[in-house]
Design an enzyme around this catalytic site. Structure first.
Site, PDB file in Angstrom:
ATOM      1  N   TYR A  44       0.813  -1.220   0.000  1.00 49.70           N
ATOM      2  CA  TYR A  44       0.000   0.000   0.000  1.00 49.70           C
ATOM      3  C   TYR A  44       0.850   1.277   0.000  1.00 49.70           C
ATOM      4  CZ  TYR A  44      -4.270  -2.686   0.621  1.00 49.70           C
ATOM      5  OH  TYR A  44      -5.329  -3.551   0.435  1.00 49.70           O
ATOM      6  N   PHE A  52      -5.249   7.981   5.902  1.00 45.82           N
ATOM      7  CA  PHE A  52      -5.767   6.668   6.296  1.00 45.82           C
ATOM      8  C   PHE A  52      -4.727   5.552   6.229  1.00 45.82           C
ATOM      9  CE2 PHE A  52      -6.731   7.198   1.756  1.00 45.82           C
ATOM     10  CZ  PHE A  52      -6.142   6.063   1.220  1.00 45.82           C
ATOM     11  N   ARG A  80     -14.366  -4.962 -10.744  1.00 41.98           N
ATOM     12  CA  ARG A  80     -14.691  -3.728 -10.027  1.00 41.98           C
ATOM     13  C   ARG A  80     -16.206  -3.484 -10.025  1.00 41.98           C
ATOM     14  NH1 ARG A  80     -10.766  -1.326  -7.616  1.00 41.98           N
ATOM     15  NH2 ARG A  80     -11.851   0.667  -7.455  1.00 41.98           N
ATOM     16  N   ARG A  97     -19.110  -5.246  -1.795  1.00 35.53           N
ATOM     17  CA  ARG A  97     -18.859  -4.258  -0.747  1.00 35.53           C
ATOM     18  C   ARG A  97     -20.148  -3.749  -0.121  1.00 35.53           C
ATOM     19  NH1 ARG A  97     -13.992  -1.107  -3.843  1.00 35.53           N
ATOM     20  NH2 ARG A  97     -12.256  -2.300  -2.966  1.00 35.53           N
ATOM     21  N   ASN A 107     -13.878  -2.966   3.964  1.00 36.13           N
ATOM     22  CA  ASN A 107     -14.820  -3.165   2.866  1.00 36.13           C
ATOM     23  C   ASN A 107     -14.672  -4.495   2.144  1.00 36.13           C
ATOM     24  OD1 ASN A 107     -12.497  -2.682   1.418  1.00 36.13           O
ATOM     25  ND2 ASN A 107     -13.141  -0.697   0.649  1.00 36.13           N
ATOM     26  N   HIS A 110     -10.205  -6.071  -1.855  1.00 37.70           N
ATOM     27  CA  HIS A 110      -9.362  -5.120  -2.585  1.00 37.70           C
ATOM     28  C   HIS A 110      -9.410  -5.517  -4.047  1.00 37.70           C
ATOM     29  CE1 HIS A 110      -5.802  -2.788  -3.786  1.00 37.70           C
ATOM     30  NE2 HIS A 110      -5.509  -3.850  -4.517  1.00 37.70           N
ATOM     31  N   GLU A 121       0.316  -5.705  -8.844  1.00 36.22           N
ATOM     32  CA  GLU A 121      -0.208  -6.306  -7.619  1.00 36.22           C
ATOM     33  C   GLU A 121      -0.187  -7.827  -7.676  1.00 36.22           C
ATOM     34  OE1 GLU A 121      -3.971  -4.383  -6.895  1.00 36.22           O
ATOM     35  OE2 GLU A 121      -2.988  -2.482  -6.431  1.00 36.22           O
TER      36      GLU A 121
END
Length: 137
Positions: A44, A52, A80, A97, A107, A110, A121
């Site tokens: 991240y 955050f 998504r 979500r 949520n 990812h 990723e």
């Protein structure tokens, strides 16, 4: 894709995978692991300057996660759409979500936001061998 600690704790891994496969996406590789602070921080790092960041890292190391490499035509867009907006309160009805998320941070899942990030990723968690790819010599 990452099923976050809240999704693992709620025992909905199978439900999420069923929805993903039902959307026509294929699981190329998958495993459960416990992220440590350093690994979560590296993953991240793009968010390091955001307010955050620290709470996100704490959440992501709070329990096991399931990392999944997905493939399929328009996989990023399809996934998504399946998971919905980052904020569960703003996600469309029927999305993962919206149904399972608790907050903008907690949520459940990812998802990569672009093909380029999807490649980065995926390679963060999986080797070419795990993805069924033979490296060029």
């Amino acid at each position: 894709m990452i099923i976050k600690p809240d999704g693992v704790k709620k025992r909905i891994i199978g439900e999420i995978l069923k929805r993903v496969e039902g959307a026509g996406l294929t699981v190329k590789s998958m495993r459960m692991l416990q992220l440590d602070r350093k690994t979560a921080g590296r993953f991240y790092a793009v968010h390091k300057e955001r307010p955050f960041y620290q709470s996100l890292i704490e959440f992501m190391i709070s329990g096991p996660v399931v990392v999944v490499a997905l493939e399929g035509v328009n996989a990023i867009t399809r996934y998504r759409n399946l998971i919905g907006a980052t904020d569960p309160d703003k996600a469309e009805e029927g999305t993962i979500r919206r149904q399972f998320g608790e907050s903008i941070e907690v949520n459940t899942v990812h998802g990569s936001d672009s093909a380029e990030n999807g490649i980065l990723e995926t390679s963060f968690f999986f080797s070419t061998a795990e993805l069924g790819m033979i490296p060029e010599e």
